[in-house]
Design a protein around this motif. Sequence first.
Motif: not given
Length: 169
Positions: A144-146, A148-149, A141-142, A158
């Motif tokens: 994925q967030e990187t 997406l950002n 998940k971390k 997104s």
Amino acid sequence: MRIYIFSFLALFFLGCSTNHPTLKTVEKVDINSYLGTWYEIARYEHFFQKGCSDVNATYSLRENGEIDVLNQCMKGDRLAQAKGVAYATDETSSKLKVSFFRPFYGDYWILMLGKNYEYALIGEPSREYLWILSRTPTMDKKLQETILNKLPEFGYSSDKLLWTPIKGK
């Protein structure tokens, strides 16, 4: 139906234009390290992947330097496959041309790539297509967030992402 698909793809590959700024790719890709199987984590949805779960792509090198592409997904209880061919357009190998219906080719640009080739973000200049890929069927998940950002830096949102269902697990 075939004529419809062929016509759409011809229009797509020949008619794509963009008003977006230049799309930046990774500096260099070692094709041999990129080969193998990648699992789709998320994508911008398009008709040719409608209803797909458990999506993966396997890349293998031909003797002539081209790359065989095998895309697979589950559509209900049926395995769907598409075979294609790709080649790098320059010495960086970060921009590829891919075809599933020769002589028509589409852009496959590697925008982000993990240091150990554990993930990739794939896009193209019109920003109509986007894939988040991983060497494993799921992604941290971390990470994925990187990713997406970073999407806005590439001109992507997104909001249009479809997270790929995994039903075969």
